[in-house]
Design a protein around this motif. Structure first.
Motif, PDB file in Angstrom:
ATOM      1  N   THR A 277      11.142   0.137  22.959  1.00 45.03           N
ATOM      2  CA  THR A 277      11.492  -1.228  23.351  1.00 45.03           C
ATOM      3  C   THR A 277      12.804  -1.635  22.671  1.00 45.03           C
ATOM      4  O   THR A 277      13.311  -2.711  22.920  1.00 45.03           O
ATOM      5  CB  THR A 277      10.391  -2.217  22.904  1.00 45.03           C
ATOM      6  OG1 THR A 277      10.028  -1.882  21.566  1.00 45.03           O
ATOM      7  CG2 THR A 277       9.189  -2.129  23.797  1.00 45.03           C
ATOM      8  N   LEU A 358       0.217   7.510  19.944  1.00 53.93           N
ATOM      9  CA  LEU A 358      -0.899   7.758  20.863  1.00 53.93           C
ATOM     10  C   LEU A 358      -0.407   8.494  22.100  1.00 53.93           C
ATOM     11  O   LEU A 358       0.650   8.176  22.640  1.00 53.93           O
ATOM     12  CB  LEU A 358      -1.519   6.430  21.299  1.00 53.93           C
ATOM     13  CG  LEU A 358      -2.015   5.531  20.165  1.00 53.93           C
ATOM     14  CD1 LEU A 358      -2.540   4.227  20.739  1.00 53.93           C
ATOM     15  CD2 LEU A 358      -3.104   6.240  19.364  1.00 53.93           C
ATOM     16  N   ALA A 365       5.432  10.061  22.829  1.00 54.81           N
ATOM     17  CA  ALA A 365       6.415  10.504  21.834  1.00 54.81           C
ATOM     18  C   ALA A 365       7.296   9.315  21.481  1.00 54.81           C
ATOM     19  O   ALA A 365       7.547   8.461  22.328  1.00 54.81           O
ATOM     20  CB  ALA A 365       7.268  11.622  22.409  1.00 54.81           C
ATOM     21  N   HIS A 372      13.744  -0.209  11.177  1.00 54.65           N
ATOM     22  CA  HIS A 372      13.442  -1.376  12.015  1.00 54.65           C
ATOM     23  C   HIS A 372      12.066  -1.368  12.660  1.00 54.65           C
ATOM     24  O   HIS A 372      11.783  -2.183  13.529  1.00 54.65           O
ATOM     25  CB  HIS A 372      14.555  -1.545  13.057  1.00 54.65           C
ATOM     26  CG  HIS A 372      15.884  -1.699  12.383  1.00 54.65           C
ATOM     27  ND1 HIS A 372      16.280  -2.861  11.791  1.00 54.65           N
ATOM     28  CD2 HIS A 372      16.854  -0.780  12.116  1.00 54.65           C
ATOM     29  CE1 HIS A 372      17.466  -2.680  11.206  1.00 54.65           C
ATOM     30  NE2 HIS A 372      17.826  -1.420  11.389  1.00 54.65           N
TER      31      HIS A 372
HETATM   32  C1  ANZ Z   1      11.957   2.812  18.562  1.00 53.46           C
HETATM   33  C2  ANZ Z   1      11.799   1.505  17.929  1.00 53.46           C
HETATM   34  C3  ANZ Z   1      12.670   0.864  17.060  1.00 53.46           C
HETATM   35  C4  ANZ Z   1      10.643   0.867  18.310  1.00 53.46           C
HETATM   36  C5  ANZ Z   1      12.346  -0.344  16.583  1.00 53.46           C
HETATM   37  C6  ANZ Z   1      10.271  -0.362  17.885  1.00 53.46           C
HETATM   38  C7  ANZ Z   1      11.141  -0.977  16.983  1.00 53.46           C
HETATM   39  P1  ANZ Z   1       5.239  -1.965  22.679  1.00 53.46           P
HETATM   40  O1  ANZ Z   1       5.816  -3.301  22.459  1.00 53.46           O
HETATM   41  O2  ANZ Z   1       3.826  -1.849  22.237  1.00 53.46           O
HETATM   42  O3  ANZ Z   1       5.500  -1.419  24.040  1.00 53.46           O
HETATM   43  N1  ANZ Z   1       5.829   3.513  20.706  1.00 53.46           N
HETATM   44  C8  ANZ Z   1       6.165   3.970  21.922  1.00 53.46           C
HETATM   45  N2  ANZ Z   1       5.242   4.812  22.399  1.00 53.46           N
HETATM   46  C9  ANZ Z   1       4.296   4.880  21.462  1.00 53.46           C
HETATM   47  C10 ANZ Z   1       3.070   5.590  21.373  1.00 53.46           C
HETATM   48  N3  ANZ Z   1       2.672   6.406  22.347  1.00 53.46           N
HETATM   49  N4  ANZ Z   1       2.298   5.429  20.275  1.00 53.46           N
HETATM   50  C11 ANZ Z   1       2.714   4.614  19.268  1.00 53.46           C
HETATM   51  N5  ANZ Z   1       3.853   3.928  19.293  1.00 53.46           N
HETATM   52  C12 ANZ Z   1       4.638   4.047  20.386  1.00 53.46           C
HETATM   53  O4  ANZ Z   1       5.967  -1.003  21.609  1.00 53.46           O
HETATM   54  C13 ANZ Z   1       6.815   0.001  21.983  1.00 53.46           C
HETATM   55  C14 ANZ Z   1       7.292   0.619  20.706  1.00 53.46           C
HETATM   56  O5  ANZ Z   1       6.187   1.295  20.113  1.00 53.46           O
HETATM   57  C15 ANZ Z   1       8.342   1.636  20.991  1.00 53.46           C
HETATM   58  O6  ANZ Z   1       9.613   1.173  20.573  1.00 53.46           O
HETATM   59  C16 ANZ Z   1       8.018   2.731  19.992  1.00 53.46           C
HETATM   60  O7  ANZ Z   1       8.713   2.370  18.835  1.00 53.46           O
HETATM   61  C17 ANZ Z   1       6.554   2.616  19.799  1.00 53.46           C
HETATM   62  F1  ANZ Z   1      13.168  -0.978  15.759  1.00 53.46           F
HETATM   63  O8  ANZ Z   1      10.912   2.837  19.544  1.00 53.46           O
HETATM   64  B1  ANZ Z   1       9.924   1.795  19.315  1.00 53.46           B
END
Ligand code: ANZ
Length: 840
Positions: A277, A358, A365, A372
């Motif tokens: 996100t 998950l 992934a 952050h």
């Molecule tokens: C890099 C990142 C940087 C993220 C950052 C967040 C903050 P929601 O809002 O729940 O959709 N994510 C993605 N797939 C995942 C999975 N299968 N299991 C666990 N965590 C997962 O959250 C999406 C964020 O949750 C994604 O954005 C990812 O971390 C994580 F400063 O990516 B983020």
């Protein structure tokens, strides 16, 4: 002595039954009103005082609407498949249909004893083959549909464009991939010692007893509810539902906007796709994490780390998703030995596996950005991975700064997002990724497809068979219902299949046309299935050719008011909205949504303020209350406890209080010989009496409309206080009062109505009307004080002006006396209330 509620209640319940008072048919002249209760699961414990709360509320509205000229549909039925009956059968060997029938009779007796105005000719029971035939039929419709993404709607499989040149097998696979019902390998809760799959709600119980429950993959039926994620979310806007429930549905659907980005795995041609996100933080991604189940784990793991990875994967398999997402600090994981290229920093970053990622969400992934994202931060601290700041605003060394801000440290020779605020840096980096074809904008939903199979006996059989190759084939609609066969034992088959797998005779299916042999599907449908569409069956319960006729459907739908517990905020309401939308797309229903207005009744706690439970010994049985005080008192009390939506404790004193009120009502009308009081006479109303009557009609009417039943009852109490002890009671005020009381306490009201000379039920009498001008008080009492002491009370017309009041006050003898020899300092005037003369 108390009024003879016992005799009265039985009498009127019988009258309503014998006269089919509440039976309805479509009537184009009258406006319709469809009022639905969440139908109960007929448990062995019988009715709970929580049930009558919602049922009385809808009953009041139903009775009120009838008296206001509406054609009211108010039905009741039984959501009777489910685990408790099956578990009971396992212990006792008694067929679940027998216990279900017994429980239904108890529930029905108890519900009838409350005098609820249901049209019993429309009763449904989800375990009745005449009912579940149509549950199976809807399943077939869903199975035989696909989701046209462009049109954003379901369409029959016959309209699916199939690519040219596919052979039979490829064609079958292509279609299967598009169906709204499909088979997938999904984890189930498997307990080897019990030889059975456990329902989610059973897991804890067995784990506590020391059994090992693990997740085992099994081929199961899934329904593609995710295709509807957008519509399920957007259409909430048009519904008159509590905000909190809408919010819960939105969270469950979990719309999340971001991007998918590809990371090339070092020394291979493969890429890892991540969902994020926060694409704006790409420059801060210092490692990659795969879910332990991710299929690239084997590819990226080097020989050196193989054992660690294997062991970690086995451990992760024992944890539930909930445990894995628990917000504990000590995240665990292992390094795979592999690396991937961060496309922005051009650095090789390590690939780890960790169970906080998950497999079921996004791509399974993530790009970890420990500066952050707090989860990544915790993980990086534990395993000494680099933490980089790419958005200014926090102290990234202490904790992840998850907010928005200005991008920093985010440039390479092709792109820079430095100095841009988050929204712009997101857009810019997505554009760059899209140009380079290594990423794209993406919306993800938390909502998962609906796992629709259960390895259970007491549920609807699927109308499906398998051929020798394991290819699933749907049976024809003409074969419905597929009956649930009797089994000898309700014990699980031991293989993970339902007890149905043990009935050879049933299991083998021969195609009547071709003679070919098949094996039936042994899974059954979940309990949610029958409750997904019952509101449609009520419209046309006897129809053997259709789920319900389209005319009836058009006449009655949507449900105007749906009342039930907030525990169904998500699953039941989401599943039925999904089925309804599918039926809408396929042309079987004409409204987009099933339930226009939703109200949740609050929980009734025990007298001790705790949740009622057998173990706490604080359960109140409605039977006992009815025996002691009568159904009208129970109904009235449950509505008087407080606002419908609130959680509130039971109070025996409170029941006694409303019971006394009903006795006063009785005495107001009926003398000791059971005849109408001779004090009730045809005399004109005084101005005061008229005002109280009209105020009462007004308040009760508007409180019913807004479902503020407790304050409506208070107003009726005021009325009774005013009229009870009058020596001459005007019939013109008392008669309308009986009608006002009738939705709340229908038995006593009917009985009084009859005594007042009516030959038929008051159920369809016109609701009393009020005249707003008569609700106002035209004379008021003006208090006159001299230096704060009351010296006179002047009857004045409302809104008298200061000058007028002053004149009358100074003319008043008593006031004059207290002014003698004093100097007036000032006067204070409060309109319609007070005139104070301050003296020295
Ligand atoms: C890099 C990142 C940087 C993220 C950052 C967040 C903050 P929601 O809002 O729940 O959709 N994510 C993605 N797939 C995942 C999975 N299968 N299991 C666990 N965590 C997962 O959250 C999406 C964020 O949750 C994604 O954005 C990812 O971390 C994580 F400063 O990516 B983020």
């Amino acid at each position: 002595m108390s009024y003879p509620f016992d005799k009265i209640e039985k009498k009127w319940q019988q009258y309503w039954d014998e006269n089919n008072t509440f039976k309805v048919v479509e009537d184009s002249v009258k406006p319709k009103y469809y009022i639905l209760d969440m139908f109960p699961y007929p448990s062995g414990a019988g009715l709970h005082v929580g049930h009558p709360e919602g049922y009385t509320a809808t009953d009041i509205i139903s009775r009120y609407k009838r008296m206001n000229g509406f054609n009211v549909l108010h039905p009741m039925g039984w959501d009777a498949f489910g685990l408790p009956a099956e578990r009971y059968a396992m212990q006792t060997g008694i067929h679940p249909s027998i216990t279900t029938q017994q429980n239904i009779s108890t529930f029905k007796r108890q519900i009838k004893m409350l005098g609820l105005s249901y049209d019993w000719s429309r009763e449904v029971n989800t375990t009745d083959p005449k009912y579940y035939k149509w549950t199976q039929w809807i399943f077939l419709k869903i199975y035989n549909s696909w989701f046209d993404k462009k049109a954003c709607k379901a369409r029959p499989i016959s309209e699916l464009p199939i690519p040219d040149g596919l052979n039979e097998k490829e064609k079958y696979d292509f279609i299967s991939k598009h169906r709204l019902a499909y088979l997938a390998e999904m984890p189930v809760n498997w307990c080897g010692e019990l030889g059975t799959v456990l329902a989610n709600e059973e897991v804890d119980e067995w784990v506590e007893k020391g059994y090992k429950v693990e997740r085992k993959m099994m081929r199961q039926w899934m329904l593609r509810i995710t295709a509807y994620a957008d519509r399920l979310e957007n259409d909430l806007d048009e519904l008159d539902w509590p905000q909190s429930i809408k919010e819960m549905q939105r969270n469950w659907i979990g719309k999340s906007e971001g991007a998918e980005i590809e990371f090339k795995i070092t020394d291979t041609q493969e890429t890892i796709r991540v969902f994020t996100t926060r694409p704006d933080t790409l420059f801060g991604s210092t490692y990659i994490v795969l879910a332990p189940e991710h299929k690239l784990v084997e590819k990226v793991t080097t020989a050196e780390y193989f054992e660690d990875v294997e062991e970690y994967r086995n451990q992760a398999a024992l944890k539930s998703e909930i445990e894995r997402t628990a917000l504990e600090k000590n995240k665990t994981g292992v390094f795979t030995g592999g690396y991937a290229l961060n496309p922005a920093t051009k650095k090789e970053i390590p690939i780890w596996i960790a169970d906080y990622v998950l497999i079921s969400y996004g791509t399974g992934a993530i790009m970890a950005v420990p500066g952050h994202d707090q989860r990544d931060h915790d993980f990086a601290k534990t395993y000494h991975l680099p933490i980089v700041e790419v958005v200014s605003g926090g102290d990234y060394k202490k904790a992840a700064y998850e907010g928005e801000g200005i991008a920093i440290n985010s440039s390479n020779d092709e792109i820079s997002i430095d100095n841009l605020p988050t929204k712009q840096s997101k857009d810019k980096i997505i554009q760059w990724l899209e140009e380079k074809k290594i990423g794209k904008r993406k919306i993800n939903y938390k909502l998962r497809d609906w796992l629709f199979s259960r390895q259970r006996y007491w549920g609807e059989p699927f109308p499906l068979v398998y051929d020798d190759d394991g290819t699933a084939i749907a049976l024809s609609e003409t074969e419905l219902p597929i009956l649930l066969p009797d089994v000898e034992s309700y014990k699980p088959s031991g293989t993970g299949e339902s007890p149905l797998a043990t009935i050879e005779k049933w299991l083998n299916y021969t195609d009547p046309k071709t003679g070919k042999k098949y094996r039936r599907e042994t899974h059954t449908m979940p309990q949610w299935a029958g409750s997904c569409w019952y509101y449609l069956r009520y419209l046309d319960t006897q129809n053997n050719n259709e789920l319900c006729s389209s005319e009836k459907q058009k006449y009655w739908m949507p449900v105007d008011l749906y009342v039930g517990g907030a525990e169904h905020a998500v699953l039941h309401l989401l599943y039925s909205r999904f089925w309804h939308k599918t039926l809408f797309d396929l042309g079987y229903v004409s409204t987009k949504e099933p339930f226009q207005r939703l109200v949740n009744q609050g929980l009734i706690l025990g007298e001790d303020g705790q949740k009622m439970s057998k173990s706490m010994g604080n359960v109140v049985n409605p039977d006992d209350v009815v025996i002691e005080y009568g159904a009208d008192a129970l109904r009235l009390f449950e509505m008087f406890m407080g606002p419908l939506e609130d959680t509130k404790p039971w109070s025996t004193k409170g029941v006694e209080g409303v019971f006394r009120f009903l006795n006063r009502v009785w005495r107001m009308f009926v003398d000791e010989d059971g005849k109408i009081n001779s004090s009730i006479q045809d005399v004109p109303l005084t101005v005061d009496q008229e005002r109280i009557l009209h105020q009462t009609i007004k308040k009760v009417t508007s409180d019913i409309e807004t479902m503020n039943f407790n304050t409506a009852i208070s107003q009726m109490m005021i009325f009774v206080n005013e009229f009870l002890n009058l020596e001459v009671k005007p019939i013109a005020a008392l008669k309308p009062f009986v009608l006002l009381l009738s939705p709340f306490a229908p038995h006593i009201a009917e009985e009084i109505w009859e005594k007042l000379g009516s030959k038929k039920s008051l159920a369809y009498e016109a609701w009393s009307k009020f005249d707003d001008s008569k609700t106002r008080v035209d004379t008021i009492e003006m208090v006159v004080q001299v230096s704060g002491k009351i010296r006179a009370k002047l009857p004045l017309s409302r809104d008298s002006v200061e000058e007028e009041v002053k004149k009358l006050a100074f003319e008043n003898e008593s006031v004059k006396k207290h002014l003698e020899g004093k100097t007036i300092v000032k006067t204070i005037f409060v309109k319609n209330k007070l005139f104070n003369i301050v003296v020295k």
